[in-house]
Design an enzyme around this catalytic site. Sequence first.
Site: not given
Ligand SMILES: C[S@@+](CC[C@H](N)C(=O)[O-])C[C@H]1O[C@@H](n2cnc3c(N)ncnc32)[C@H](O)[C@@H]1O
Length: 197
Positions: A51, A53, A71, A89, A112, A152
């Site tokens: 969380g 961002w 997420d 998802d 992200d 990203k």
């Molecule tokens: C680098 S982290 C994000 C960090 C976030 N921006 C923060 O500041 O806290 C990447 C996130 O992408 C999520 N993610 C990956 N594939 C996903 C999907 N298909 N649907 C939703 N979220 C997904 C992961 O669960 C993970 O929490």
Amino acid sequence: MAVYNRKDSYYKKAKKEGYKSRAAYKLKELNTKYKIMKKGSKVLDCGAAPGGWSQVALEIVGEHGLVVGVDLNEITGINNKNFKSIAGDFTREEIINQVLEICDKYDCIISDIAPHTIGIRDADHTNSLELVEKVYTFAMQTLKKDGSFLFKLFEGEGRKGLVERLKKDFKDVRIIKPDATRQGSMEIYIAALYKLN
Ligand SMILES: C[S@@+](CC[C@H](N)C(=O)[O-])C[C@H]1O[C@@H](n2cnc3c(N)ncnc32)[C@H](O)[C@@H]1O
């Protein structure tokens, strides 16, 4: 997800300042440079857990804005009336419909989102690109004209073609490696600014 997995200076700063991730500083830096979000913006944050961002986005959009965080993992501990979160998802239609029920036109989409990396560069790039493509499709359907799309991507050969397409859909496209990104990381950020239609 191990967010504070290295006790670097951004990790310490995030802990001290109450941000849920060190990634918060990347978004602050990117928003200062590119003015992606502003007061009152309606923002979708894809791949938002834990969380960091979303916290930064909420500070920027203020009391008349909206931040929707999606997420796979639940986002907990953000108590703000302008924040809505969805656990699921983002590539699934059912989850996309939930996002649209909250708001069907966004000013900004920030993503992200990242796959689990396996350490094989090409595979990590392909998986990252696949997620980005889903968010890009959603962005083209729901971003307002002049809206911005920041995301990203794990570097790789698909980047060039993606950027070429973005340049047809947005006025300005920037490729960035923020200071808060760890050395040696294959992540880059792409800011697609001012959607054309
Ligand atoms: C680098 S982290 C994000 C960090 C976030 N921006 C923060 O500041 O806290 C990447 C996130 O992408 C999520 N993610 C990956 N594939 C996903 C999907 N298909 N649907 C939703 N979220 C997904 C992961 O669960 C993970 O929490």
